[in-house]
Design an enzyme around this catalytic site. Structure first.
Site, PDB file in Angstrom:
ATOM      1  N   GLU A  70      -4.037 -11.426  -3.357  1.00 40.84           N
ATOM      2  CA  GLU A  70      -5.088 -12.372  -3.743  1.00 40.84           C
ATOM      3  C   GLU A  70      -6.468 -11.731  -3.609  1.00 40.84           C
ATOM      4  OE1 GLU A  70      -2.700 -12.868  -1.609  1.00 40.84           O
ATOM      5  OE2 GLU A  70      -1.661 -14.768  -1.954  1.00 40.84           O
ATOM      6  N   PRO A 282       8.349  -0.735   1.107  1.00 41.43           N
ATOM      7  CA  PRO A 282       8.454  -2.111   1.613  1.00 41.43           C
ATOM      8  C   PRO A 282       7.128  -2.843   1.558  1.00 41.43           C
ATOM      9  CG  PRO A 282       9.525  -0.562   3.099  1.00 41.43           C
ATOM     10  CD  PRO A 282       8.712   0.249   2.126  1.00 41.43           C
ATOM     11  N   LEU A 323      -0.573   1.719   2.911  1.00 41.89           N
ATOM     12  CA  LEU A 323      -1.084   0.624   2.097  1.00 41.89           C
ATOM     13  C   LEU A 323      -2.100   1.141   1.089  1.00 41.89           C
ATOM     14  CD1 LEU A 323      -1.657  -2.026   4.913  1.00 41.89           C
ATOM     15  CD2 LEU A 323       0.070  -2.165   3.111  1.00 41.89           C
ATOM     16  N   GLY A 324      -2.212   0.427  -0.043  1.00 44.61           N
ATOM     17  CA  GLY A 324      -3.261   0.714  -1.009  1.00 44.61           C
ATOM     18  C   GLY A 324      -2.956   1.826  -1.993  1.00 44.61           C
ATOM     19  N   ASN A 350       3.724  -8.971  -8.033  1.00 49.30           N
ATOM     20  CA  ASN A 350       2.994  -8.590  -9.240  1.00 49.30           C
ATOM     21  C   ASN A 350       3.715  -7.451  -9.979  1.00 49.30           C
ATOM     22  OD1 ASN A 350       1.063  -8.200 -11.183  1.00 49.30           O
ATOM     23  ND2 ASN A 350      -0.472  -7.349  -9.809  1.00 49.30           N
ATOM     24  N   SER A 352       2.552  -6.390 -13.025  1.00 54.77           N
ATOM     25  CA  SER A 352       1.634  -5.809 -14.007  1.00 54.77           C
ATOM     26  C   SER A 352       1.193  -4.395 -13.639  1.00 54.77           C
ATOM     27  CB  SER A 352       0.405  -6.711 -14.191  1.00 54.77           C
ATOM     28  OG  SER A 352      -0.394  -6.738 -13.027  1.00 54.77           O
TER      29      SER A 352
END
Length: 461
Positions: A70, A282, A323-324, A350, A352
């Protein structure tokens, strides 16, 4: 309507009383989350509405997102806000540690970044009294009664972007006992922008005023590339070179319980394709470290992303515990299997990002509020997204793709083209923020505008 509003107020007052009474227990729960590493050890007072940085002078817009997905959806809107309204302060809050760790490095430096306040009367009162926002932009499904009602009482404009409500939440709010409360809460918004037509209908059935609902498309299609630093870029390039002569597939956003399905499929593929490498990413980094530890005990040669080690000749499992980087890792694989979709009560993730990278995209059958995204892409091209029912069908589909280069390429092209068509419209239709200066160059109003319907609401400064 007056009776419904009165009943909604009675329900809200009951909620407010309960959350006020339970505030000490909620604080104890917060302490427990800190002990478990789920909340920040030094910034936890922010969850009680206590600021950690000074409030700059001038009007302020508050964006709130619960988690990383989000939050990333909000970033394009926030950047537009900073660009169009340089004299307006922008505050962003998140709830999860994962979102904090990623977003704090990639938000514009001028953005004020805090953890979100708990939805207790004391925390919300303290937060709003200190920051005094002129507008609050909530992302997706953050419908908290104290926040919404206190904001409305203080004359703060409310918007809900990429608005969604899960089927389970919709069923709960639709019950006669709770419908007056959600109807009252939704009536306080000046704008609700659902991420799909189906979601728009749900909000209408929950008695959101029709005049405030405006369709703009799913902001997840326009999530920005956050990029990687120099070391991260070199690491990605090194990994790409190591995978050059391998047959690679990636299982991303895997939830607990799904790793058994993915590892079972990996074992089957190993028997047919000895040169296979399975990348497992994960949802949570700690889960990745747990998977790697278990596999190492079983004698597997596993590489953890955070260790930055080179693949050995017999390495066939690469576990991502960072992460990221997901968008960049998708560029290394021709096939992406999106997790959070293989177990009952899952809600999907997601798709996309994988499609934009040109992957052949597979997902399970439990995709929740991402069903609209799957349907939109499949409507443009049936080859763009492949849905499988479980382990056996996933194995069969992967074998077909790995043994038929023409079929694999067709799915990759279809996914990328479908994404391009869907995302290109959102760039012009998405809600953005701009300012309207007066003759003396001071800010007169903030307008949230949806180009495709010319829906807008004004916030007087």
């Amino acid at each position: 309507m007056a009776y419904s509003t009165k009943k909604g107020l009675l329900l809200y007052n009951a909620y407010r009383t309960i959350t006020y009474t339970l505030s000490p227990l909620i604080r104890l729960h917060l302490r427990w989350r800190i002990f478990q590493g789920l909340d920040h050890r030094s910034r936890w007072p922010e969850r009680l509405g206590r600021p950690s940085v000074p409030r700059r002078p001038g009007p302020l817009v508050w964006f709130h997102a619960v988690s990383l997905g989000e939050g990333m959806s909000a970033v394009p809107v926030i950047r537009e806000c900073v660009r169009k309204m340089p004299n307006v302060n922008v505050l962003m809050t998140i709830t999860t540690m994962s979102a904090f760790e990623v977003l704090r490095n990639w938000l514009p430096s001028e953005i004020i970044f805090q953890f979100s306040p708990l939805d207790t009367p004391g925390s919300i009162d303290s937060f709003l009294h200190y920051w005094k926002p002129k507008a609050i932009v909530l992302m997706e499904s953050e419908l908290w009664p104290n926040l919404i009602m206190h904001a409305s009482k203080n004359g703060i404009t409310l918007a809900l972007l990429n608005a969604r409500m899960s089927e389970k939440s919709f069923e709960i709010w639709s019950r006669p006992v709770l419908l007056p409360l959600i109807s009252l809460m939704l009536s306080k918004f000046s704008l609700i922008a659902p991420l799909s037509t189906e979601q728009g209908i749900r909000f209408q059935l929950l008695q959101a005023p029709p005049g405030i609902i405006s369709f703009s498309g799913d902001l997840k299609y326009v999530i920005e590339d956050f990029g990687v630093n120099g070391r991260g870029r070199k690491s990605i390039d090194d990994l790409r070179s190591q995978l050059t002569h391998k047959q690679v597939w990636m299982a991303s956003s895997i939830h607990r319980g799904e790793q058994e399905i993915i590892l079972g499929v990996h074992t089957t593929l190993m028997q047919l394709l000895p040169n296979i490498v399975t990348i497992i990413a994960p949802r949570h980094p700690q889960h990745g470290r747990e998977i790697a530890k278990k596999l190492e005990k079983e004698g597997h040669n596993v590489i953890l992303r955070s260790q930055h080690k080179k693949l050995k000749p017999d390495t066939n499992i690469y576990v991502v515990d960072t992460l990221g980087e997901l968008r960049h890792l998708y560029m290394l694989t021709p096939i992406a299997v999106i997790g959070g979709s293989f177990l009952p009560r899952s809600t999907g993730h997601n798709i996309s990002e994988a499609a934009s990278a040109g992957c052949a995209v597979l997902t399970g059958s439990h995709i929740g509020h991402f069903s609209h995204m799957v349907l939109e892409m499949q409507r443009l091209s049936p080859l763009s997204i492949l849905q499988v029912s479980g382990k056996i069908e996933l194995e069969k589909t992967l074998i077909q793709l790995f043994t038929n280069a023409t079929l694999l390429e067709a799915h990759r092209i279809a996914a990328k083209e479908a994404f391009s068509r869907l995302s290109s419209d959102i760039v012009t239709n998405v809600l953005f923020i701009y300012w309207k200066p007066t003759t003396n160059l001071t800010i007169n109003s903030i307008q949230f505008v949806e180009l495709s319907s010319s829906h807008q609401f004004n916030l007087k400064m």
